[in-house]
Design a protein around this motif. Structure first.
Motif, PDB file in Angstrom:
ATOM      1  N   THR A 177      36.618  35.717  51.324  1.00 28.81           N
ATOM      2  CA  THR A 177      35.821  36.918  51.602  1.00 28.81           C
ATOM      3  C   THR A 177      35.868  37.859  50.393  1.00 28.81           C
ATOM      4  O   THR A 177      36.703  37.699  49.491  1.00 28.81           O
ATOM      5  CB  THR A 177      36.375  37.678  52.823  1.00 28.81           C
ATOM      6  OG1 THR A 177      37.691  38.172  52.501  1.00 28.81           O
ATOM      7  CG2 THR A 177      36.443  36.784  54.051  1.00 28.81           C
ATOM      8  N   ILE A 178      34.992  38.852  50.423  1.00 31.48           N
ATOM      9  CA  ILE A 178      35.007  39.882  49.382  1.00 31.48           C
ATOM     10  C   ILE A 178      36.344  40.619  49.406  1.00 31.48           C
ATOM     11  O   ILE A 178      36.907  40.962  48.357  1.00 31.48           O
ATOM     12  CB  ILE A 178      33.830  40.864  49.588  1.00 31.48           C
ATOM     13  CG1 ILE A 178      32.504  40.127  49.388  1.00 31.48           C
ATOM     14  CG2 ILE A 178      33.934  42.048  48.626  1.00 31.48           C
ATOM     15  CD1 ILE A 178      31.283  40.910  49.819  1.00 31.48           C
ATOM     16  N   ALA A 179      36.868  40.831  50.595  1.00 29.91           N
ATOM     17  CA  ALA A 179      38.153  41.527  50.720  1.00 29.91           C
ATOM     18  C   ALA A 179      39.274  40.753  50.021  1.00 29.91           C
ATOM     19  O   ALA A 179      40.214  41.363  49.490  1.00 29.91           O
ATOM     20  CB  ALA A 179      38.496  41.727  52.198  1.00 29.91           C
ATOM     21  N   ASP A 180      39.177  39.420  50.013  1.00 34.24           N
ATOM     22  CA  ASP A 180      40.188  38.608  49.331  1.00 34.24           C
ATOM     23  C   ASP A 180      40.198  38.888  47.830  1.00 34.24           C
ATOM     24  O   ASP A 180      41.254  38.843  47.190  1.00 34.24           O
ATOM     25  CB  ASP A 180      39.941  37.119  49.563  1.00 34.24           C
ATOM     26  CG  ASP A 180      40.242  36.687  50.990  1.00 34.24           C
ATOM     27  OD1 ASP A 180      41.040  37.375  51.658  1.00 34.24           O
ATOM     28  OD2 ASP A 180      39.684  35.663  51.427  1.00 34.24           O
ATOM     29  N   ILE A 181      39.021  39.138  47.273  1.00 29.53           N
ATOM     30  CA  ILE A 181      38.943  39.447  45.842  1.00 29.53           C
ATOM     31  C   ILE A 181      39.650  40.759  45.554  1.00 29.53           C
ATOM     32  O   ILE A 181      40.398  40.892  44.579  1.00 29.53           O
ATOM     33  CB  ILE A 181      37.478  39.498  45.368  1.00 29.53           C
ATOM     34  CG1 ILE A 181      36.790  38.140  45.608  1.00 29.53           C
ATOM     35  CG2 ILE A 181      37.399  39.892  43.889  1.00 29.53           C
ATOM     36  CD1 ILE A 181      35.303  38.127  45.257  1.00 29.53           C
ATOM     37  N   VAL A 182      39.437  41.734  46.424  1.00 25.96           N
ATOM     38  CA  VAL A 182      40.096  43.027  46.260  1.00 25.96           C
ATOM     39  C   VAL A 182      41.613  42.867  46.376  1.00 25.96           C
ATOM     40  O   VAL A 182      42.380  43.447  45.590  1.00 25.96           O
ATOM     41  CB  VAL A 182      39.570  44.035  47.294  1.00 25.96           C
ATOM     42  CG1 VAL A 182      40.309  45.365  47.174  1.00 25.96           C
ATOM     43  CG2 VAL A 182      38.065  44.246  47.111  1.00 25.96           C
ATOM     44  N   LYS A 183      42.070  42.058  47.337  1.00 27.75           N
ATOM     45  CA  LYS A 183      43.508  41.811  47.499  1.00 27.75           C
ATOM     46  C   LYS A 183      44.085  41.136  46.253  1.00 27.75           C
ATOM     47  O   LYS A 183      45.193  41.457  45.818  1.00 27.75           O
ATOM     48  CB  LYS A 183      43.751  40.927  48.722  1.00 27.75           C
ATOM     49  CG  LYS A 183      43.517  41.611  50.052  1.00 27.75           C
ATOM     50  CD  LYS A 183      43.718  40.626  51.200  1.00 27.75           C
ATOM     51  CE  LYS A 183      43.378  41.264  52.541  1.00 27.75           C
ATOM     52  NZ  LYS A 183      43.477  40.270  53.657  1.00 27.75           N
ATOM     53  N   ALA A 184      43.320  40.192  45.691  1.00 22.78           N
ATOM     54  CA  ALA A 184      43.779  39.524  44.475  1.00 22.78           C
ATOM     55  C   ALA A 184      43.919  40.518  43.334  1.00 22.78           C
ATOM     56  O   ALA A 184      44.856  40.446  42.533  1.00 22.78           O
ATOM     57  CB  ALA A 184      42.796  38.417  44.091  1.00 22.78           C
ATOM     58  N   GLY A 185      42.986  41.466  43.271  1.00 22.72           N
ATOM     59  CA  GLY A 185      43.060  42.492  42.233  1.00 22.72           C
ATOM     60  C   GLY A 185      44.306  43.348  42.373  1.00 22.72           C
ATOM     61  O   GLY A 185      44.927  43.734  41.376  1.00 22.72           O
ATOM     62  N   GLU A 186      44.673  43.640  43.617  1.00 20.25           N
ATOM     63  CA  GLU A 186      45.896  44.421  43.859  1.00 20.25           C
ATOM     64  C   GLU A 186      47.134  43.632  43.443  1.00 20.25           C
ATOM     65  O   GLU A 186      48.127  44.209  42.987  1.00 20.25           O
ATOM     66  CB  GLU A 186      45.975  44.801  45.336  1.00 20.25           C
ATOM     67  CG  GLU A 186      44.879  45.771  45.772  1.00 20.25           C
ATOM     68  CD  GLU A 186      44.813  45.930  47.281  1.00 20.25           C
ATOM     69  OE1 GLU A 186      45.562  45.206  47.996  1.00 20.25           O
ATOM     70  OE2 GLU A 186      44.009  46.757  47.759  1.00 20.25           O
ATOM     71  N   LYS A 187      47.058  42.310  43.592  1.00 19.56           N
ATOM     72  CA  LYS A 187      48.204  41.456  43.257  1.00 19.56           C
ATOM     73  C   LYS A 187      48.285  41.144  41.769  1.00 19.56           C
ATOM     74  O   LYS A 187      49.348  41.238  41.151  1.00 19.56           O
ATOM     75  CB  LYS A 187      48.119  40.151  44.043  1.00 19.56           C
ATOM     76  CG  LYS A 187      49.261  39.180  43.774  1.00 19.56           C
ATOM     77  CD  LYS A 187      49.133  37.923  44.621  1.00 19.56           C
ATOM     78  CE  LYS A 187      50.279  36.954  44.339  1.00 19.56           C
ATOM     79  NZ  LYS A 187      50.166  35.711  45.150  1.00 19.56           N
ATOM     80  N   PHE A 188      47.131  40.787  41.177  1.00 20.34           N
ATOM     81  CA  PHE A 188      47.118  40.306  39.794  1.00 20.34           C
ATOM     82  C   PHE A 188      46.736  41.373  38.772  1.00 20.34           C
ATOM     83  O   PHE A 188      47.036  41.246  37.591  1.00 20.34           O
ATOM     84  CB  PHE A 188      46.130  39.134  39.640  1.00 20.34           C
ATOM     85  CG  PHE A 188      46.483  37.913  40.442  1.00 20.34           C
ATOM     86  CD1 PHE A 188      47.806  37.532  40.624  1.00 20.34           C
ATOM     87  CD2 PHE A 188      45.494  37.125  41.012  1.00 20.34           C
ATOM     88  CE1 PHE A 188      48.130  36.402  41.355  1.00 20.34           C
ATOM     89  CE2 PHE A 188      45.801  35.986  41.742  1.00 20.34           C
ATOM     90  CZ  PHE A 188      47.125  35.624  41.930  1.00 20.34           C
ATOM     91  N   GLY A 189      46.037  42.414  39.223  1.00  9.10           N
ATOM     92  CA  GLY A 189      45.472  43.368  38.284  1.00  9.10           C
ATOM     93  C   GLY A 189      44.160  42.850  37.720  1.00  9.10           C
ATOM     94  O   GLY A 189      43.742  41.717  37.988  1.00  9.10           O
ATOM     95  N   TYR A 190      43.486  43.687  36.928  1.00 12.96           N
ATOM     96  CA  TYR A 190      42.187  43.321  36.351  1.00 12.96           C
ATOM     97  C   TYR A 190      42.295  43.233  34.833  1.00 12.96           C
ATOM     98  O   TYR A 190      43.151  43.895  34.237  1.00 12.96           O
ATOM     99  CB  TYR A 190      41.136  44.364  36.745  1.00 12.96           C
ATOM    100  CG  TYR A 190      40.855  44.398  38.229  1.00 12.96           C
ATOM    101  CD1 TYR A 190      39.949  43.520  38.804  1.00 12.96           C
ATOM    102  CD2 TYR A 190      41.529  45.304  39.049  1.00 12.96           C
ATOM    103  CE1 TYR A 190      39.707  43.547  40.176  1.00 12.96           C
ATOM    104  CE2 TYR A 190      41.290  45.343  40.424  1.00 12.96           C
ATOM    105  CZ  TYR A 190      40.378  44.462  40.981  1.00 12.96           C
ATOM    106  OH  TYR A 190      40.144  44.488  42.333  1.00 12.96           O
TER     107      TYR A 190
END
Length: 386
Positions: free
Chosen positions: A128-141
């Motif tokens: 989901t789109i929310a998963d991308i946001v969660k990944a950003g919180e985990k990995f950074g951009y």
């Protein structure tokens, strides 16, 4: 007694990789058939038999197997279920359908690497789109959103620079229909690749480490030897050897890697076939990647992978604004350069960023080879007759 040279080879795909594979096979007198949907594909004029069918056409693949003793392929985005059928019928397929099935999906590929003790960037499944946001919180951009199936030359990738891009990235890669994953972005110092070939008896031959430069996510230039220290080079070659053991591969594999600023080597992706970054081996090594692929799948001893001279390869891509019938401009100027070799694939239509050929330069010094390759590349254009 039957000679290995009497083996009939079937190749799925008739593009430039298949063409260069066939050129080596024909030196040894092999009978070669291909399957490719384009009746005028680059390999067409070289083969004994051409089945015109799609790369995922089950009936076409089974027909190719019927007229061949072994089946191999030049592209991984093919019908792996049909390959399992071929294997079950008693015809060998190399690299194996099992290894291809794992590698086709970037997620299962990554999991197999980690299970085998091979270092790779951290990753997450995306649904989901929310998963991308969660990944950003985990990995950074930034981080890299990838289609798990079918991507190549940057297609199927989206660099996500912020949470605000999550929806755009998801929609661009058609996340509702296409399975996705996120890779943590690697702050790499260099992109490298190592070509490895494994014979049926388990013998493994490793090529020198190649240093790669990509532009717009398409390979632009390969330099060999890579500008890395001996310890990093040895580590990269050992990683390639371990990858071959993980997948039990027979034939050529290319292991694309990142060298981090810390010096650690991480595997990015694997291609179970000859690879664009290995084109330099035709002139630059004692036995090319295509020669060794043919040797491996046909049960012959592997050739010498030693570098003859420092080598530089540059891709020739279609020019922007010149879609249409292909025309080579400037070949004479390229061939005037000492140590330069010109490879034109024979694709009838050119379009922007399409791989139409490549130039290789070998020289006693890498510095000279780089300068000559730049001069040759600037001299040549692939444009449309129209």
């Amino acid at each position: 007694m039957t000679s290995a040279l009497s083996t009939k080879i079937g190749i799925i795909g008739g593009g430039q990789l298949g063409k260069m594979m066939i050129l080596e096979a024909k030196k040894m007198g092999f009978y070669v058939s291909i399957l490719d949907p384009d009746p005028n594909c680059p390999a067409h004029t070289l083969v004994d038999n051409h089945i015109v069918a799609g790369l995922k056409d089950r009936e076409g693949i089974l027909k190719l197997a019927e007229i061949s003793d072994i089946v191999t392929y030049e592209i991984e985005h093919i019908n792996v279920d049909a390959l399992f059928e071929v294997e079950k019928s008693g015809k060998p397929v190399y690299p194996t359908p099992q290894s291809l099935k794992i590698i086709q999906d970037k997620l299962t590929q990554k999991q197999a690497l980690l299970d085998g003790g091979v270092a790779a960037p951290d990753f997450m499944i995306v649904e989901t789109i929310a998963d991308i946001v969660k990944a950003g919180e985990k990995f950074g951009y930034p981080m890299m959103l990838k289609a798990r199936l079918g991507g190549y030359d940057g297609r199927g990738n989206f660099k996500v620079n912020s949470a605000e891009q999550a929806e755009e990235a998801f929609d661009t890669l058609n996340g509702k229909e296409v399975p996705l994953m996120i890779d943590k972005f690697v702050n790499f110092d260099m992109e490298i690749s190592v070509l490895a070939c494994r014979a049926k008896d388990g013998e493994i031959a490793i090529y020198p480490v190649a240093q790669n430069e990509h532009r717009e996510e398409v390979l632009f230039e390969t330099r060999v030897p890579a500008n890395i220290d001996v310890a990093t080079s040895d580590a990269a070659m050992e990683v390639a050897r371990k990858v071959m053991e993980v997948f039990g591969g027979v034939g050529m594999f290319c292991v694309e890697m990142f060298v981090e600023k810390s010096g650690e080597v991480l595997v990015n992706e694997i291609a179970p076939r000859p690879h664009n970054s290995g084109h330099y081996t035709i002139e630059g090594c004692c036995s090319s990647q295509f020669d060794n692929h043919v040797r491996a799948v046909c049960g012959l001893p592997l050739g010498n992978t030693s570098l003859i001279k420092p080598s530089v390869m540059r891709n020739i891509l279609g020019e922007h604004g010149h879609d249409g019938p292909a025309f080579v401009q400037g070949a004479e100027d390229v061939l005037k350069i000492s140590g330069a070799s010109l490879h034109i694939y024979g694709k009838q239509e050119t379009k922007a960023k399409r791989k139409m050929g490549h130039i290789t330069v070998i020289d006693d010094s890498l510095e000279n080879a780089v300068a000559k390759a730049a001069k040759a590349h600037d001299s040549l254009k692939m444009i449309s007759k129209g």
